[in-house]
Design a protein around this motif. Structure first.
Motif, PDB file in Angstrom:
ATOM      1  N   ILE A  11      36.903  91.815 -63.729  1.00  0.00           N
ATOM      2  CA  ILE A  11      35.467  91.652 -63.493  1.00  0.00           C
ATOM      3  C   ILE A  11      35.181  90.157 -63.380  1.00  0.00           C
ATOM      4  O   ILE A  11      35.639  89.369 -64.231  1.00  0.00           O
ATOM      5  CB  ILE A  11      34.665  92.287 -64.647  1.00  0.00           C
ATOM      6  CG1 ILE A  11      34.925  93.798 -64.697  1.00  0.00           C
ATOM      7  CG2 ILE A  11      33.175  92.006 -64.496  1.00  0.00           C
ATOM      8  CD1 ILE A  11      34.298  94.504 -65.889  1.00  0.00           C
ATOM      9  N   PRO A  12      34.420  89.754 -62.363  1.00  0.00           N
ATOM     10  CA  PRO A  12      34.153  88.315 -62.213  1.00  0.00           C
ATOM     11  C   PRO A  12      33.471  87.748 -63.467  1.00  0.00           C
ATOM     12  O   PRO A  12      32.507  88.344 -63.952  1.00  0.00           O
ATOM     13  CB  PRO A  12      33.202  88.257 -61.007  1.00  0.00           C
ATOM     14  CG  PRO A  12      33.402  89.540 -60.274  1.00  0.00           C
ATOM     15  CD  PRO A  12      33.815  90.561 -61.299  1.00  0.00           C
ATOM     16  N   PRO A  13      33.967  86.647 -64.002  1.00  0.00           N
ATOM     17  CA  PRO A  13      33.389  86.080 -65.223  1.00  0.00           C
ATOM     18  C   PRO A  13      31.903  85.762 -65.079  1.00  0.00           C
ATOM     19  O   PRO A  13      31.167  85.768 -66.066  1.00  0.00           O
ATOM     20  CB  PRO A  13      34.197  84.786 -65.453  1.00  0.00           C
ATOM     21  CG  PRO A  13      35.435  84.956 -64.647  1.00  0.00           C
ATOM     22  CD  PRO A  13      35.123  85.881 -63.511  1.00  0.00           C
ATOM     23  N   ALA A  14      31.464  85.518 -63.847  1.00  0.00           N
ATOM     24  CA  ALA A  14      30.061  85.137 -63.634  1.00  0.00           C
ATOM     25  C   ALA A  14      29.118  86.340 -63.583  1.00  0.00           C
ATOM     26  O   ALA A  14      27.901  86.155 -63.483  1.00  0.00           O
ATOM     27  CB  ALA A  14      29.951  84.345 -62.330  1.00  0.00           C
ATOM     28  N   MET A  15      29.653  87.551 -63.676  1.00  0.00           N
ATOM     29  CA  MET A  15      28.775  88.719 -63.577  1.00  0.00           C
ATOM     30  C   MET A  15      27.775  88.729 -64.729  1.00  0.00           C
ATOM     31  O   MET A  15      28.123  88.427 -65.878  1.00  0.00           O
ATOM     32  CB  MET A  15      29.592  90.017 -63.584  1.00  0.00           C
ATOM     33  CG  MET A  15      28.718  91.269 -63.435  1.00  0.00           C
ATOM     34  SD  MET A  15      29.658  92.802 -63.501  1.00  0.00           S
ATOM     35  CE  MET A  15      30.403  92.820 -61.890  1.00  0.00           C
ATOM     36  N   ASP A  16      26.544  89.095 -64.409  1.00  0.00           N
ATOM     37  CA  ASP A  16      25.485  89.193 -65.421  1.00  0.00           C
ATOM     38  C   ASP A  16      25.934  90.151 -66.550  1.00  0.00           C
ATOM     39  O   ASP A  16      26.413  91.256 -66.249  1.00  0.00           O
ATOM     40  CB  ASP A  16      24.220  89.731 -64.738  1.00  0.00           C
ATOM     41  CG  ASP A  16      23.148  90.055 -65.745  1.00  0.00           C
ATOM     42  OD1 ASP A  16      22.535  89.116 -66.256  1.00  0.00           O
ATOM     43  OD2 ASP A  16      22.953  91.262 -66.034  1.00  0.00           O
ATOM     44  N   ALA A  21      27.724  95.475 -68.609  1.00  0.00           N
ATOM     45  CA  ALA A  21      27.641  96.551 -69.604  1.00  0.00           C
ATOM     46  C   ALA A  21      27.285  97.879 -68.934  1.00  0.00           C
ATOM     47  O   ALA A  21      27.860  98.930 -69.267  1.00  0.00           O
ATOM     48  CB  ALA A  21      26.616  96.191 -70.674  1.00  0.00           C
ATOM     49  N   THR A  22      26.351  97.846 -67.979  1.00  0.00           N
ATOM     50  CA  THR A  22      25.963  99.065 -67.259  1.00  0.00           C
ATOM     51  C   THR A  22      27.141  99.633 -66.480  1.00  0.00           C
ATOM     52  O   THR A  22      27.396 100.843 -66.485  1.00  0.00           O
ATOM     53  CB  THR A  22      24.795  98.761 -66.284  1.00  0.00           C
ATOM     54  OG1 THR A  22      23.711  98.256 -67.051  1.00  0.00           O
ATOM     55  CG2 THR A  22      24.369  99.994 -65.518  1.00  0.00           C
ATOM     56  N   LEU A  23      27.873  98.751 -65.822  1.00  0.00           N
ATOM     57  CA  LEU A  23      29.037  99.151 -65.036  1.00  0.00           C
ATOM     58  C   LEU A  23      30.079  99.832 -65.931  1.00  0.00           C
ATOM     59  O   LEU A  23      30.639 100.890 -65.586  1.00  0.00           O
ATOM     60  CB  LEU A  23      29.614  97.893 -64.388  1.00  0.00           C
ATOM     61  CG  LEU A  23      30.460  97.984 -63.141  1.00  0.00           C
ATOM     62  CD1 LEU A  23      29.752  98.758 -62.042  1.00  0.00           C
ATOM     63  CD2 LEU A  23      30.792  96.565 -62.665  1.00  0.00           C
ATOM     64  N   ILE A  24      30.338  99.240 -67.077  1.00  0.00           N
ATOM     65  CA  ILE A  24      31.350  99.787 -67.992  1.00  0.00           C
ATOM     66  C   ILE A  24      30.883 101.128 -68.564  1.00  0.00           C
ATOM     67  O   ILE A  24      31.681 102.070 -68.704  1.00  0.00           O
ATOM     68  CB  ILE A  24      31.692  98.753 -69.089  1.00  0.00           C
ATOM     69  CG1 ILE A  24      32.477  97.593 -68.453  1.00  0.00           C
ATOM     70  CG2 ILE A  24      32.475  99.389 -70.227  1.00  0.00           C
ATOM     71  CD1 ILE A  24      32.697  96.390 -69.343  1.00  0.00           C
ATOM     72  N   LEU A  71      35.268 105.229 -58.548  1.00  0.00           N
ATOM     73  CA  LEU A  71      35.195 104.555 -59.848  1.00  0.00           C
ATOM     74  C   LEU A  71      34.170 103.411 -59.770  1.00  0.00           C
ATOM     75  O   LEU A  71      34.262 102.570 -58.865  1.00  0.00           O
ATOM     76  CB  LEU A  71      36.556 103.938 -60.213  1.00  0.00           C
ATOM     77  CG  LEU A  71      37.667 104.891 -60.646  1.00  0.00           C
ATOM     78  CD1 LEU A  71      39.020 104.175 -60.564  1.00  0.00           C
ATOM     79  CD2 LEU A  71      37.414 105.397 -62.062  1.00  0.00           C
ATOM     80  N   PRO A  72      33.234 103.363 -60.707  1.00  0.00           N
ATOM     81  CA  PRO A  72      32.268 102.254 -60.677  1.00  0.00           C
ATOM     82  C   PRO A  72      32.938 100.873 -60.683  1.00  0.00           C
ATOM     83  O   PRO A  72      32.437  99.924 -60.086  1.00  0.00           O
ATOM     84  CB  PRO A  72      31.428 102.495 -61.932  1.00  0.00           C
ATOM     85  CG  PRO A  72      31.464 103.981 -62.113  1.00  0.00           C
ATOM     86  CD  PRO A  72      32.861 104.376 -61.719  1.00  0.00           C
ATOM     87  N   LEU A  73      34.104 100.776 -61.337  1.00  0.00           N
ATOM     88  CA  LEU A  73      34.801  99.481 -61.391  1.00  0.00           C
ATOM     89  C   LEU A  73      35.770  99.286 -60.225  1.00  0.00           C
ATOM     90  O   LEU A  73      36.479  98.262 -60.177  1.00  0.00           O
ATOM     91  CB  LEU A  73      35.573  99.348 -62.715  1.00  0.00           C
ATOM     92  CG  LEU A  73      34.727  99.070 -63.965  1.00  0.00           C
ATOM     93  CD1 LEU A  73      35.615  99.082 -65.215  1.00  0.00           C
ATOM     94  CD2 LEU A  73      34.019  97.718 -63.860  1.00  0.00           C
ATOM     95  N   PHE A  74      35.795 100.244 -59.297  1.00  0.00           N
ATOM     96  CA  PHE A  74      36.776 100.167 -58.199  1.00  0.00           C
ATOM     97  C   PHE A  74      36.797  98.806 -57.494  1.00  0.00           C
ATOM     98  O   PHE A  74      37.882  98.267 -57.209  1.00  0.00           O
ATOM     99  CB  PHE A  74      36.531 101.292 -57.179  1.00  0.00           C
ATOM    100  CG  PHE A  74      37.516 101.298 -56.049  1.00  0.00           C
ATOM    101  CD1 PHE A  74      38.762 101.890 -56.172  1.00  0.00           C
ATOM    102  CD2 PHE A  74      37.210 100.676 -54.835  1.00  0.00           C
ATOM    103  CE1 PHE A  74      39.687 101.877 -55.126  1.00  0.00           C
ATOM    104  CE2 PHE A  74      38.112 100.669 -53.785  1.00  0.00           C
ATOM    105  CZ  PHE A  74      39.356 101.265 -53.937  1.00  0.00           C
ATOM    106  N   PRO A  75      35.616  98.211 -57.205  1.00  0.00           N
ATOM    107  CA  PRO A  75      35.649  96.923 -56.484  1.00  0.00           C
ATOM    108  C   PRO A  75      36.353  95.811 -57.270  1.00  0.00           C
ATOM    109  O   PRO A  75      36.707  94.781 -56.694  1.00  0.00           O
ATOM    110  CB  PRO A  75      34.165  96.575 -56.303  1.00  0.00           C
ATOM    111  CG  PRO A  75      33.432  97.855 -56.477  1.00  0.00           C
ATOM    112  CD  PRO A  75      34.237  98.668 -57.437  1.00  0.00           C
TER     113      PRO A  75
END
Ligand SMILES: O=C(O)CC1=CCC(=O)O1
Length: 94
Positions: A11-16, A21-24, A71-75
């Motif tokens: 996950i990009p470190p810069a992600m809000d 948290a929503t993605l996970i 998968l929500p985390l697929f990208p």
């Protein structure tokens, strides 16, 4: 058909943090639904890595692709897939 799948997450470190948290949460719900349905047989954390090793029992390649693609985390994943066959030395196989 059985598949072993590894999913390395980056996950990009810069992600809000809220977005992360929503993605996970979405990922967990999606995974648990598939575990309950019997298609996602196992999910194991790979020690020391933000990565899992999962076993899927699905109808075929297209179904596995559909599951992984959604998968929500697929990208944010690097995925490796190993199709599995029974081993002749497996004592559970007659
Ligand atoms: O390994 C992870 O944390 C990514 C993941 C896949 C399904 C799940 O619940 O988390």
């Amino acid at each position: 058909m059985l598949f072993a799948v590894t999913m390395d997450v980056a996950i990009p470190p810069a992600m809000d943090p809220g977005e992360k948290a929503t993605l996970i949460d979405r990922e967990r719900s999606y995974s648990r639904e598939l575990q309950a349905s019997g298609e996602w047989l196992h999910i194991w954390r790979r020690v020391g890595r933000y990565s899992n090793l999962s076993i899927f029992d699905v109808s075929g390649n297209e179904r596995l692709h559909q599951i992984l693609w959604n998968l929500p985390l697929f990208p944010y994943m690097t995925i490796e897939i190993t199709p599995l066959a029974t081993h002749p030395s497996d004592i559970r196989v007659a």
